[in-house]
Design a protein around this motif. Structure first.
Motif, short mmCIF file in Angstrom:
data_model
loop_
_atom_site.label_atom_id
_atom_site.label_comp_id
_atom_site.label_asym_id
_atom_site.label_seq_id
_atom_site.Cartn_x
_atom_site.Cartn_y
_atom_site.Cartn_z
N MET A 1 15.28 -13.37 6.93
CA MET A 1 15.88 -14.55 6.34
C MET A 1 16.79 -15.20 7.37
SD MET A 1 18.69 -13.17 3.61
CE MET A 1 20.05 -12.21 4.19
N ASN A 2 17.09 -16.44 7.17
CA ASN A 2 17.92 -17.20 8.11
C ASN A 2 19.26 -17.53 7.48
OD1 ASN A 2 16.06 -17.60 10.36
ND2 ASN A 2 14.85 -18.73 8.87
N VAL A 3 20.33 -17.27 8.23
CA VAL A 3 21.68 -17.68 7.83
C VAL A 3 22.33 -18.35 9.02
CG1 VAL A 3 21.95 -15.83 6.12
CG2 VAL A 3 22.73 -15.46 8.44
N VAL A 4 23.35 -19.14 8.76
CA VAL A 4 24.11 -19.79 9.83
C VAL A 4 25.47 -19.11 9.88
CG1 VAL A 4 25.11 -21.93 10.65
CG2 VAL A 4 22.89 -21.95 9.50
N ILE A 5 25.76 -18.49 11.03
CA ILE A 5 27.04 -17.80 11.20
C ILE A 5 27.82 -18.52 12.28
CG2 ILE A 5 28.18 -15.62 11.77
CD1 ILE A 5 25.62 -14.16 10.92
N ASN A 6 28.99 -19.03 11.90
CA ASN A 6 29.84 -19.80 12.80
C ASN A 6 29.07 -20.91 13.49
OD1 ASN A 6 31.90 -18.15 12.01
ND2 ASN A 6 32.17 -17.13 13.96
N GLY A 7 28.21 -21.58 12.74
CA GLY A 7 27.48 -22.74 13.25
C GLY A 7 26.21 -22.43 14.00
N THR A 8 25.87 -21.16 14.16
CA THR A 8 24.68 -20.77 14.92
C THR A 8 23.68 -20.09 13.99
OG1 THR A 8 26.04 -20.42 16.89
CG2 THR A 8 23.84 -19.45 16.90
N PRO A 9 22.42 -20.56 13.99
CA PRO A 9 21.42 -19.91 13.15
C PRO A 9 21.12 -18.48 13.63
CG PRO A 9 20.65 -22.05 13.92
CD PRO A 9 21.90 -21.73 14.68
N HIS A 10 20.96 -17.58 12.67
CA HIS A 10 20.63 -16.19 12.97
C HIS A 10 19.53 -15.73 12.03
CE1 HIS A 10 24.10 -15.07 15.56
NE2 HIS A 10 24.71 -16.03 14.88
N GLU A 11 18.57 -14.99 12.55
CA GLU A 11 17.57 -14.31 11.74
C GLU A 11 18.16 -12.94 11.43
OE1 GLU A 11 14.15 -13.58 9.64
OE2 GLU A 11 14.58 -15.46 10.66
N VAL A 12 18.35 -12.64 10.15
CA VAL A 12 18.96 -11.37 9.75
C VAL A 12 18.08 -10.69 8.72
CG1 VAL A 12 21.31 -12.20 10.23
CG2 VAL A 12 20.37 -12.41 7.93
N PRO A 13 18.22 -9.37 8.57
CA PRO A 13 17.40 -8.67 7.58
C PRO A 13 17.80 -9.03 6.15
CG PRO A 13 18.84 -7.14 8.78
CD PRO A 13 19.06 -8.49 9.35
N GLN A 14 16.83 -9.00 5.27
CA GLN A 14 17.07 -9.24 3.85
C GLN A 14 18.11 -8.26 3.36
OE1 GLN A 14 15.31 -11.73 2.45
NE2 GLN A 14 16.33 -11.55 0.50
N GLY A 15 19.08 -8.72 2.57
CA GLY A 15 20.09 -7.84 2.00
C GLY A 15 21.28 -7.57 2.90
N MET A 16 21.36 -8.23 4.05
CA MET A 16 22.50 -8.03 4.93
C MET A 16 23.78 -8.38 4.17
SD MET A 16 23.42 -9.84 8.56
CE MET A 16 23.57 -8.62 9.84
N THR A 17 24.82 -7.56 4.35
CA THR A 17 26.08 -7.80 3.67
C THR A 17 27.04 -8.57 4.57
OG1 THR A 17 27.12 -5.76 4.46
CG2 THR A 17 25.87 -5.63 2.37
N VAL A 18 28.09 -9.08 3.96
CA VAL A 18 29.14 -9.76 4.72
C VAL A 18 29.73 -8.79 5.75
CG1 VAL A 18 31.45 -10.74 4.54
CG2 VAL A 18 29.67 -11.44 2.93
N ALA A 19 29.94 -7.54 5.37
CA ALA A 19 30.50 -6.56 6.30
C ALA A 19 29.61 -6.40 7.53
CB ALA A 19 30.68 -5.21 5.60
N GLN A 20 28.30 -6.36 7.34
CA GLN A 20 27.38 -6.23 8.47
C GLN A 20 27.41 -7.47 9.35
OE1 GLN A 20 24.01 -5.39 5.95
NE2 GLN A 20 24.01 -3.22 6.53
N ALA A 21 27.54 -8.64 8.75
CA ALA A 21 27.63 -9.88 9.54
C ALA A 21 28.89 -9.88 10.39
CB ALA A 21 27.60 -11.09 8.62
N VAL A 22 30.00 -9.42 9.83
CA VAL A 22 31.26 -9.36 10.58
C VAL A 22 31.11 -8.40 11.75
CG1 VAL A 22 33.68 -8.62 10.48
CG2 VAL A 22 32.72 -10.02 8.64
N GLN A 23 30.51 -7.23 11.53
CA GLN A 23 30.32 -6.25 12.61
C GLN A 23 29.45 -6.82 13.72
OE1 GLN A 23 28.74 -2.92 10.46
NE2 GLN A 23 30.76 -2.08 10.00
N LYS A 24 28.52 -7.68 13.36
CA LYS A 24 27.63 -8.29 14.34
C LYS A 24 28.40 -9.22 15.29
CE LYS A 24 23.39 -11.07 14.31
NZ LYS A 24 22.16 -10.28 14.42
#
Length: 66
Positions: A1-24
């Motif tokens: 799935m695609n999400v935008v983190i701090n203005g940059t598109p990222h392909e991330v696994p389905q079900g990724m949590t906010v905590a995992q995004a922060v660690q990234k």
């Protein structure tokens, strides 16, 4: 799935949590705030808040200085 983190598109696994995004993005363990789709997510909810396709995530880190 695609999400935008701090203005940059990222392909991330389905079900990724906010905590995992922060660690990234940062190794910081304090002074971090997160908003998903313009709504602040409490730190206590990071582990249980799953991201969805097309979410907009902002991870902000406090900076000290003067």
């Amino acid at each position: 799935m695609n999400v935008v983190i701090n203005g940059t598109p990222h392909e991330v696994p389905q079900g990724m949590t906010v905590a995992q995004a922060v660690q990234k993005l940062t190794q910081a363990t304090t002074g971090v705030a997160v908003a998903v789709n313009d709504e602040v997510v409490r730190r206590g909810a990071w582990e249980t808040t799953a991201l969805a396709d097309s979410d907009r995530v902002e991870v902000l880190t406090a900076v000290q200085g003067g």
